[in-house]
Design an enzyme around this catalytic site. Structure first.
Site, PDB file in Angstrom:
ATOM      1  N   SER A  85       7.891  65.132 -69.763  1.00 62.16           N
ATOM      2  CA  SER A  85       7.632  66.498 -70.215  1.00 62.16           C
ATOM      3  C   SER A  85       8.061  67.522 -69.151  1.00 62.16           C
ATOM      4  O   SER A  85       9.231  67.520 -68.769  1.00 62.16           O
ATOM      5  CB  SER A  85       6.151  66.618 -70.580  1.00 62.16           C
ATOM      6  OG  SER A  85       5.924  67.736 -71.366  1.00 62.16           O
ATOM      7  N   ASP A 111       7.907  65.785 -82.026  1.00 58.18           N
ATOM      8  CA  ASP A 111       7.787  66.474 -80.751  1.00 58.18           C
ATOM      9  C   ASP A 111       8.625  67.748 -80.813  1.00 58.18           C
ATOM     10  O   ASP A 111       9.808  67.692 -81.179  1.00 58.18           O
ATOM     11  CB  ASP A 111       8.311  65.531 -79.644  1.00 58.18           C
ATOM     12  CG  ASP A 111       8.207  66.131 -78.247  1.00 58.18           C
ATOM     13  OD1 ASP A 111       7.765  67.275 -78.108  1.00 58.18           O
ATOM     14  OD2 ASP A 111       8.591  65.428 -77.285  1.00 58.18           O
ATOM     15  N   HIS A 164       4.734  63.557 -78.878  1.00 57.71           N
ATOM     16  CA  HIS A 164       4.778  64.042 -77.503  1.00 57.71           C
ATOM     17  C   HIS A 164       3.557  63.582 -76.713  1.00 57.71           C
ATOM     18  O   HIS A 164       2.433  63.629 -77.208  1.00 57.71           O
ATOM     19  CB  HIS A 164       4.876  65.570 -77.449  1.00 57.71           C
ATOM     20  CG  HIS A 164       5.163  66.062 -76.065  1.00 57.71           C
ATOM     21  ND1 HIS A 164       6.437  66.100 -75.560  1.00 57.71           N
ATOM     22  CD2 HIS A 164       4.345  66.462 -75.065  1.00 57.71           C
ATOM     23  CE1 HIS A 164       6.392  66.521 -74.306  1.00 57.71           C
ATOM     24  NE2 HIS A 164       5.125  66.740 -73.975  1.00 57.71           N
TER      25      HIS A 164
END
Ligand SMILES: *[C@@H]1O[C@H](CO)[C@@H](O)[C@H](O)[C@H]1NC(C)=O
Ligand SMILES: *[C@@H]1O[C@H](CO)[C@@H](O)[C@H](O)[C@H]1NC(C)=O
Length: 412
Positions: free
Chosen positions: A192, A352, A382
């Site tokens: 991320s 995501d 995610h």
């Protein structure tokens, strides 16, 4: 009395249903666990909104309890020696294999950057601690988990610069020697926002004149890669997905640069581009860089550009404009800057908002001649890699981690 209990019961049920109900796609495995995790996240987020509204504490300050909830003290075990160090002023947690007989061989190393939208997270969260140990034992490698400073107290470029400094410090001859690391076999990796920092550092090391450091690989797990178009098909399709709804991602982006809410509002409306940043929109044109299947039902339209007076009216300050800086948005560089980057592993998830960032980077890196392994999880969401701890441990997290480690094994 009975009526009272019924009213209470109904109130309890609607409350639970409100938190648990979320349009979670059918093909996500172990959906109830995701609902559970998501209800916790949403409850904290609502509490954070409330606290900020009442002026008790800022939103990210409250959200930080998500990090605290999983905090551990990293300690050595029979296979891994764990130490906490400071590299050029930045805190790091260092994981080294404990071997019976010390061989002459140098080791591989992974510099790991945790996720959390540049505002949350820590190497001392149990999922990151577990991941680091797994990399150490399976690869017989050193893992350097960086505790870079976080926004909003430390806006861009501080988190990025912390990471950059740590990488340079780690590559000093005496430091590599101290940990028996082979300078030709060091990777940078992260999930991320950590994937964002990993990609940015990989680029800037190549760019800096006279710079000798050469990373062997970059492994990016559902990375955040651009802040120019926050309305790609994946942002639209997954705007209400659990864990990272679009509002939260936009919140992270804006908090990375400024506490001024004007940027958040403009980014929510996707009208934050200025005439200067709009020149770079060609680098994130999903109509050009996403394979047809990922266009889904969406038609491309370039983000609106707010012209001078309007941009000023939106109250955007200087720091807000940093979203177009490639150290924050690594997709915003010409092909020439992508050439010669270390080979890349890119993991993306169908569910995501950041899916298209990762896919576009895979397309662009390949076009520039970089070797790319792109793994797309069609039932992935995610943050999945973080879900390895009971009661929200997911099978998909195990699959992702084992494929990721396999790639490192073969490519580092
Ligand atoms: C985006 O890409 C499409 C297809 O390649 C092209 O027709 C369009 O002009 C591009 N738009 C921008 C703003 O770059
Ligand atoms: C996209 O464009 C096509 C062809 O012009 C049109 O039929 C379709 O309705 C558009 N889709 C959306 C979501 O606007």
């Amino acid at each position: 009395m009975r009526l009272g209990s019924i009213v209470l019961f109904v109130a309890f049920c609607s409350f639970t249903a409100y938190y648990i109900y979320e349009p979670i796609p059918e093909d996500i495995e172990e959906r109830w666990k995701l609902m559970l995790a998501n209800s916790f996240f949403r409850a904290v987020s609502h509490l954070a909104d409330l606290c900020e509204l009442l002026g008790l504490k800022d939103y990210m300050g409250v959200m930080y309890v998500i990090t605290l909830a999983e905090k551990v003290v990293p300690v050595s075990d029979e296979h891994v020696k764990v130490t906490e160090e400071t590299f050029d002023g930045v805190d790091v947690v260092l994981y080294q294999p404990i071997v019976q007989e010390a061989g002459p061989n140098l080791r591989r190393a992974v510099i790991y950057l945790h996720g959390g939208g540049w505002c949350l997270g820590s190497p001392r969260m149990s999922p990151y601690d577990l991941l680091a140990r797994k990399i150490v034992t399976e690869l017989d490698a050193v893992v350097l988990s960086v505790d870079y400073r976080l926004a909003p107290p430390h806006h861009f470029p501080i988190p990025y610069e912390d990471v950059y400094r740590v990488v340079k410090h780690f590559f000093r001859k005496e430091v590599l020697a101290l940990y028996s690391v082979d300078p030709g076999r060091v990777a940078v990796s992260g999930d991320s926002a950590g994937g964002n920092l990993a990609a940015a550092v990989s680029q800037q090391l190549r760019k800096e004149p006279g710079q000798q450091i050469k990373l062997k690989a970059q492994a990016l797990i559902y990375p955040v890669l651009q802040a120019l178009d926050l309305y790609t098909p994946s942002y639209q399709q997954n705007q209400n997905m659990p864990i990272l709804p679009r509002t939260l991602m936009v919140r992270f982006w804006s908090e990375y640069f400024t506490t001024d809410k004007a940027l958040f509002r403009a980014m929510m409306a996707n009208t934050h581009n200025s005439p200067e940043s709009s020149i770079l929109l060609k680098f994130v044109n999903w109509s050009a860089f996403l394979p047809e299947t990922y266009h889904k039902k969406y038609n491309y339209s370039a983000p609106a550009i707010s012209r001078g007076a309007e941009g000023e009216a939106a109250g955007m300050d200087e720091s807000s404009r940093s979203f177009a800086d490639p150290r924050a948005s690594p997709l915003l560089v010409p092909d020439a800057d992508l050439r010669f980057l270390p080979k890349a592993y890119i993991l993306t998830c169908e569910y995501d908002v950041l899916r298209d960032d990762g896919i576009m980077y895979a397309t662009r890196l390949r076009a520039a001649g970089v070797e790319v392994t792109h793994e797309h999880y069609t039932s992935g969401f995610h943050g999945a890699v973080m879900f390895t701890v009971w009661p929200t441990d997911f099978l998909i997290a195990r699959r992702m981690i084992s494929n990721y480690i396999k790639w490192l094994m073969e490519n580092l």
